[in-house]
Write a protein that holds these residues in place. Structure first.
Motif, PDB file in Angstrom:
ATOM      1  N   GLN A 291      48.043 -20.056 -36.930  1.00  0.00           N
ATOM      2  CA  GLN A 291      48.246 -20.366 -35.519  1.00  0.00           C
ATOM      3  C   GLN A 291      49.628 -19.903 -35.048  1.00  0.00           C
ATOM      4  O   GLN A 291      49.771 -19.333 -33.966  1.00  0.00           O
ATOM      5  N   LYS A 292      50.644 -20.160 -35.871  1.00  0.00           N
ATOM      6  CA  LYS A 292      52.002 -19.733 -35.511  1.00  0.00           C
ATOM      7  C   LYS A 292      52.104 -18.213 -35.482  1.00  0.00           C
ATOM      8  O   LYS A 292      52.777 -17.640 -34.612  1.00  0.00           O
ATOM      9  N   THR A 293      51.420 -17.545 -36.386  1.00  0.00           N
ATOM     10  CA  THR A 293      51.419 -16.087 -36.411  1.00  0.00           C
ATOM     11  C   THR A 293      50.739 -15.537 -35.149  1.00  0.00           C
ATOM     12  O   THR A 293      51.240 -14.595 -34.522  1.00  0.00           O
ATOM     13  N   ALA A 294      49.620 -16.146 -34.781  1.00  0.00           N
ATOM     14  CA  ALA A 294      48.920 -15.715 -33.563  1.00  0.00           C
ATOM     15  C   ALA A 294      49.821 -15.920 -32.346  1.00  0.00           C
ATOM     16  O   ALA A 294      49.876 -15.069 -31.446  1.00  0.00           O
ATOM     17  N   ARG A 295      50.523 -17.043 -32.297  1.00  0.00           N
ATOM     18  CA  ARG A 295      51.444 -17.311 -31.182  1.00  0.00           C
ATOM     19  C   ARG A 295      52.571 -16.284 -31.154  1.00  0.00           C
ATOM     20  O   ARG A 295      52.957 -15.795 -30.086  1.00  0.00           O
ATOM     21  N   LEU A 296      53.106 -15.944 -32.316  1.00  0.00           N
ATOM     22  CA  LEU A 296      54.166 -14.931 -32.389  1.00  0.00           C
ATOM     23  C   LEU A 296      53.662 -13.567 -31.918  1.00  0.00           C
ATOM     24  O   LEU A 296      54.374 -12.829 -31.226  1.00  0.00           O
TER      25      LEU A 296
ATOM     26  N   ASN B 290      53.587  -9.397 -27.805  1.00  0.00           N
ATOM     27  CA  ASN B 290      52.874  -8.576 -26.816  1.00  0.00           C
ATOM     28  C   ASN B 290      53.431  -8.803 -25.417  1.00  0.00           C
ATOM     29  O   ASN B 290      53.612  -7.859 -24.641  1.00  0.00           O
ATOM     30  N   ALA B 291      53.687 -10.075 -25.083  1.00  0.00           N
ATOM     31  CA  ALA B 291      54.241 -10.381 -23.762  1.00  0.00           C
ATOM     32  C   ALA B 291      55.615  -9.732 -23.591  1.00  0.00           C
ATOM     33  O   ALA B 291      55.933  -9.176 -22.526  1.00  0.00           O
ATOM     34  N   LEU B 292      56.425  -9.776 -24.642  1.00  0.00           N
ATOM     35  CA  LEU B 292      57.754  -9.162 -24.572  1.00  0.00           C
ATOM     36  C   LEU B 292      57.664  -7.643 -24.462  1.00  0.00           C
ATOM     37  O   LEU B 292      58.460  -7.018 -23.762  1.00  0.00           O
ATOM     38  N   GLN B 293      56.695  -7.050 -25.124  1.00  0.00           N
ATOM     39  CA  GLN B 293      56.518  -5.606 -25.028  1.00  0.00           C
ATOM     40  C   GLN B 293      56.096  -5.205 -23.611  1.00  0.00           C
ATOM     41  O   GLN B 293      56.586  -4.209 -23.073  1.00  0.00           O
TER      42      GLN B 293
ATOM     43  N   GLU C  99      56.782  -6.914 -20.879  1.00  0.00           N
ATOM     44  CA  GLU C  99      57.970  -7.116 -20.041  1.00  0.00           C
ATOM     45  C   GLU C  99      58.957  -5.965 -20.227  1.00  0.00           C
ATOM     46  O   GLU C  99      59.558  -5.482 -19.258  1.00  0.00           O
ATOM     47  N   ASN C 100      59.105  -5.514 -21.454  1.00  0.00           N
ATOM     48  CA  ASN C 100      60.001  -4.396 -21.747  1.00  0.00           C
ATOM     49  C   ASN C 100      59.557  -3.132 -21.018  1.00  0.00           C
ATOM     50  O   ASN C 100      60.379  -2.406 -20.448  1.00  0.00           O
ATOM     51  N   GLU C 101      58.259  -2.873 -21.005  1.00  0.00           N
ATOM     52  CA  GLU C 101      57.738  -1.699 -20.297  1.00  0.00           C
ATOM     53  C   GLU C 101      58.003  -1.808 -18.800  1.00  0.00           C
ATOM     54  O   GLU C 101      58.401  -0.829 -18.158  1.00  0.00           O
ATOM     55  N   LEU C 102      57.782  -2.998 -18.242  1.00  0.00           N
ATOM     56  CA  LEU C 102      58.058  -3.200 -16.819  1.00  0.00           C
ATOM     57  C   LEU C 102      59.534  -2.985 -16.511  1.00  0.00           C
ATOM     58  O   LEU C 102      59.891  -2.374 -15.493  1.00  0.00           O
ATOM     59  N   LEU C 103      60.384  -3.473 -17.381  1.00  0.00           N
ATOM     60  CA  LEU C 103      61.826  -3.300 -17.175  1.00  0.00           C
ATOM     61  C   LEU C 103      62.234  -1.829 -17.289  1.00  0.00           C
ATOM     62  O   LEU C 103      63.116  -1.370 -16.558  1.00  0.00           O
ATOM     63  N   LYS C 104      61.566  -1.093 -18.173  1.00  0.00           N
ATOM     64  CA  LYS C 104      61.847   0.338 -18.284  1.00  0.00           C
ATOM     65  C   LYS C 104      61.489   1.064 -16.992  1.00  0.00           C
ATOM     66  O   LYS C 104      62.235   1.920 -16.515  1.00  0.00           O
ATOM     67  N   VAL C 105      60.329   0.709 -16.420  1.00  0.00           N
ATOM     68  CA  VAL C 105      59.897   1.331 -15.166  1.00  0.00           C
ATOM     69  C   VAL C 105      60.867   0.974 -14.046  1.00  0.00           C
ATOM     70  O   VAL C 105      61.276   1.833 -13.257  1.00  0.00           O
ATOM     71  N   GLU C 106      61.253  -0.293 -14.001  1.00  0.00           N
ATOM     72  CA  GLU C 106      62.205  -0.724 -12.969  1.00  0.00           C
ATOM     73  C   GLU C 106      63.545  -0.017 -13.145  1.00  0.00           C
ATOM     74  O   GLU C 106      64.161   0.424 -12.164  1.00  0.00           O
ATOM     75  N   ASN C 107      63.984   0.101 -14.377  1.00  0.00           N
ATOM     76  CA  ASN C 107      65.240   0.785 -14.668  1.00  0.00           C
ATOM     77  C   ASN C 107      65.188   2.234 -14.209  1.00  0.00           C
ATOM     78  O   ASN C 107      66.139   2.747 -13.608  1.00  0.00           O
ATOM     79  N   GLN C 108      64.065   2.892 -14.448  1.00  0.00           N
ATOM     80  CA  GLN C 108      63.914   4.287 -14.032  1.00  0.00           C
ATOM     81  C   GLN C 108      63.971   4.409 -12.516  1.00  0.00           C
ATOM     82  O   GLN C 108      64.621   5.313 -11.981  1.00  0.00           O
ATOM     83  N   SER C 109      63.313   3.486 -11.812  1.00  0.00           N
ATOM     84  CA  SER C 109      63.333   3.555 -10.349  1.00  0.00           C
ATOM     85  C   SER C 109      64.730   3.282  -9.808  1.00  0.00           C
ATOM     86  O   SER C 109      65.148   3.893  -8.823  1.00  0.00           O
TER      87      SER C 109
END
Length: 96
Positions: free
Chosen positions: A13-18, A23-26, A28-38
C-alpha cells in the motif's frame, strides 16, 4: 503483532502511494517546464521590446540634440548629406 502478510500488505500500500505521489510530481514537473518555457518566451519578447525602446530613445535624444538654432541645424544637415554622399560613393565602389 502483525503477521507477515499484514506487513507485506502495508508495504504494498505504501509503495502504491509512493508511485501515485511520484506520478503526480512528474505531472507537476512537466507543467512547470511548460510554464517556464512560456515565461522564457515572454522574457525574450520583453528584451526585444526593451531594445527597440532603447533604440527609439537614442534616436529621439539624437533628434532633440539636432534641434536647435537654424545655423546649427543647417550645419548638421550639411554634414549628414556629406556623409550620405560619401556612403553612396563607397557603395558604388563596392558594387564594381
Amino acid at each position: 503483532m502483525s503477521t507477515v502478510a499484514d506487513q507485506l500488505n502495508s508495504v504494498l500500500q505504501k509503495t502504491a502511494r509512493l508511485i501515485e505521489l511520484c506520478n503526480a510530481l512528474q505531472e507537476e514537473n512537466e507543467l512547470l517546464k511548460v510554464e517556464n518555457q512560456s515565461v522564457k518566451v515572454a522574457l525574450d519578447g520583453s528584451k526585444i521590446k526593451h531594445a527597440d525602446l532603447e533604440e527609439k530613445l537614442r534616436v529621439l535624444k539624437l533628434a532633440k540634440s539636432i534641434e536647435g538654432t537654424s545655423e546649427k541645424t543647417l550645419d548638421i544637415k550639411q554634414k549628414i548629406n556629406d556623409f550620405v554622399r560619401e556612403i553612396d560613393k563607397c557603395v558604388v565602389l563596392l558594387k564594381k
